[in-house]
Scaffold this active site. Structure first.
Site, mmCIF file in Angstrom:
data_model
loop_
_atom_site.group_PDB
_atom_site.id
_atom_site.type_symbol
_atom_site.label_atom_id
_atom_site.label_comp_id
_atom_site.label_asym_id
_atom_site.label_seq_id
_atom_site.Cartn_x
_atom_site.Cartn_y
_atom_site.Cartn_z
ATOM 1 N N ASP A 132 58.240 36.200 5.890
ATOM 2 C CA ASP A 132 59.539 35.485 5.250
ATOM 3 C C ASP A 132 60.539 35.548 5.999
ATOM 4 O OD1 ASP A 132 60.560 34.031 3.241
ATOM 5 O OD2 ASP A 132 61.150 35.792 1.904
ATOM 6 N N HIS A 176 60.516 27.996 11.470
ATOM 7 C CA HIS A 176 58.885 28.025 11.412
ATOM 8 C C HIS A 176 58.146 27.822 12.727
ATOM 9 C CE1 HIS A 176 59.875 27.524 7.384
ATOM 10 N NE2 HIS A 176 60.220 26.447 7.238
ATOM 11 N N LEU A 211 38.629 40.729 14.874
ATOM 12 C CA LEU A 211 39.500 40.639 13.755
ATOM 13 C C LEU A 211 38.897 39.640 12.638
ATOM 14 C CD1 LEU A 211 42.385 41.670 12.516
ATOM 15 C CD2 LEU A 211 43.220 39.344 13.650
HETATM 16 C C1 IPE Z 1 56.434 32.884 -0.004
HETATM 17 O O1 IPE Z 1 57.631 33.113 0.322
HETATM 18 C C2 IPE Z 1 55.596 32.244 0.744
HETATM 19 C C3 IPE Z 1 55.349 32.454 2.176
HETATM 20 C C4 IPE Z 1 55.896 33.238 2.879
HETATM 21 C C5 IPE Z 1 54.520 31.265 2.487
HETATM 22 P P1 IPE Z 1 58.753 32.216 -0.071
HETATM 23 O O2 IPE Z 1 60.030 32.002 0.762
HETATM 24 O O3 IPE Z 1 58.533 30.672 -0.327
HETATM 25 O O4 IPE Z 1 59.114 32.917 -1.711
HETATM 26 P P2 IPE Z 1 60.333 32.730 -2.405
HETATM 27 O O5 IPE Z 1 60.349 31.298 -2.879
HETATM 28 O O6 IPE Z 1 61.580 33.260 -1.868
HETATM 29 O O7 IPE Z 1 59.774 33.608 -3.617
HETATM 30 C C1 IPE Z 2 58.570 31.705 5.472
HETATM 31 O O1 IPE Z 2 60.084 31.343 5.614
HETATM 32 C C2 IPE Z 2 58.068 30.805 5.747
HETATM 33 C C3 IPE Z 2 57.414 29.755 4.550
HETATM 34 C C4 IPE Z 2 57.532 30.187 3.291
HETATM 35 C C5 IPE Z 2 56.700 28.616 4.731
HETATM 36 P P1 IPE Z 2 61.071 30.665 4.816
HETATM 37 O O2 IPE Z 2 61.081 29.328 5.097
HETATM 38 O O3 IPE Z 2 60.706 31.392 3.333
HETATM 39 O O4 IPE Z 2 62.566 31.433 5.295
HETATM 40 P P2 IPE Z 2 63.868 31.685 4.055
HETATM 41 O O5 IPE Z 2 62.995 32.756 3.258
HETATM 42 O O6 IPE Z 2 64.015 30.667 3.412
HETATM 43 O O7 IPE Z 2 64.703 32.318 5.205
HETATM 44 MG MG MG Z 3 61.540 32.513 1.925
#
Ligand code: IPE
Ligand code: IPE
Ligand code: MG
Length: 235
Positions: free
Chosen positions: A12, A29, A123
């Site tokens: 995240d 990303h 892995l």
């Molecule tokens: C969870 O992260 C999903 C992934 C890391 C793919 P999100 O950033 O989407 O989760 P919320 O919305 O903050 O709970």
């Molecule tokens: C995690 O990073 C990747 C996905 C959920 C696809 P985020 O896109 O959730 O990044 P934040 O949480 O908005 O910073």
């Molecule tokens: Mg996120």
């Protein structure tokens, strides 16, 4: 020091990391996907046998079309790279989630990735894409119900182990350690069945900045915990 056999990661913070650099979310990303390749290799070299990462949740479709499109493009190129990495590094890749909502060409590449790496012995790498724990459980329940209707199973014979085999993670041991980067402390619909006895580790470090040293810190913390599974530690 014990190395956890299976680590699950909620990667995240890509968006926030990019924003802090004055860059668009999609840049986060791209860098996040690059970092995944690095951490994957580090994890294996550290002796981790199973690594399960959350790439896209069933809820992530709610993001802007621009971001979803960019993520899907990234998954396409990531999957292609992963076919090579899996071959070079002897990785066995499994896909968790419901692929049916993904574009046909991406479904094809994912199939190829799984198929071409299925005999590898290094892995075990699970990628969760269009994955949601509730969705996974509902899909499993449907399959169990169908097998009962077909007379292949009787309801009394459904145990925890039998049910586990209907999940996307069939054959994969439960995670020992869950890591979520970037400060949030929630599961966001990740592996709810499988994480029943997993140790949780949360770090403020956003995913694109997460290093081998951060992984080591999580493992050190894991080692300082006492896992009890409902029992009492013997004196
Ligand atoms: C969870 O992260 C999903 C992934 C890391 C793919 P999100 O950033 O989407 O989760 P919320 O919305 O903050 O709970
Ligand atoms: C995690 O990073 C990747 C996905 C959920 C696809 P985020 O896109 O959730 O990044 P934040 O949480 O908005 O910073
Ligand atoms: Mg996120």
């Amino acid at each position: 020091m014990a190395i956890p056999q299976h680590i699950a990661i909620i990667l995240d913070g890509n968006g926030r990391w990019a924003k802090s650099k004055g860059m668009p979310r999609n840049y986060g990303h791209v860098r996040g996907a690059k970092n995944l390749e690095v951490i994957c290799e580090d994890a294996y070299n550290m002796g981790i046998k199973y690594l399960t990462v959350y790439l896209f949740s069933t809820e992530n479709w709610k993001r802007s079309k621009d971001e979803v499109d960019a993520l899907m493009r990234l998954f396409r190129s990531y999957t292609k790279t992963c076919i090579r990495t899996a071959r070079d590094n002897n990785m066995k890749v499994r896909v968790l989630g419901d692929p049916s909502a993904l574009a046909p060409d991406l479904q094809e590449s994912l199939k190829k990735l799984v198929e071409s790496s299925k005999d590898n012995t290094g892995l075990n790498f699970q990628i969760a894409i269009n994955y949601g724990s509730r969705d996974e459980i509902v899909r499993a329940v449907r399959k169990v119900a169908e097998d009962c209707l077909d007379g292949k199973r009787s309801p009394e014979a459904i145990t925890e182990d039998v049910f586990s085999d209907y999940l996307d993670t069939a054959g994969v041991p439960d995670p020992d350690l869950l890591i979520r980067t970037s400060g949030e402390q929630r599961l966001s619909n990740y592996l709810m069945w499988q994480l029943a006895y997993t140790e949780f580790y949360f770090t403020e470090v956003p995913w694109p900045a997460f290093t081998k040293e951060d992984l080591q810190k999580a493992i050190d913390k894991y080692n300082s915990r006492e896992r009890r599974y409902g029992g009492v530690k013997e004196e």
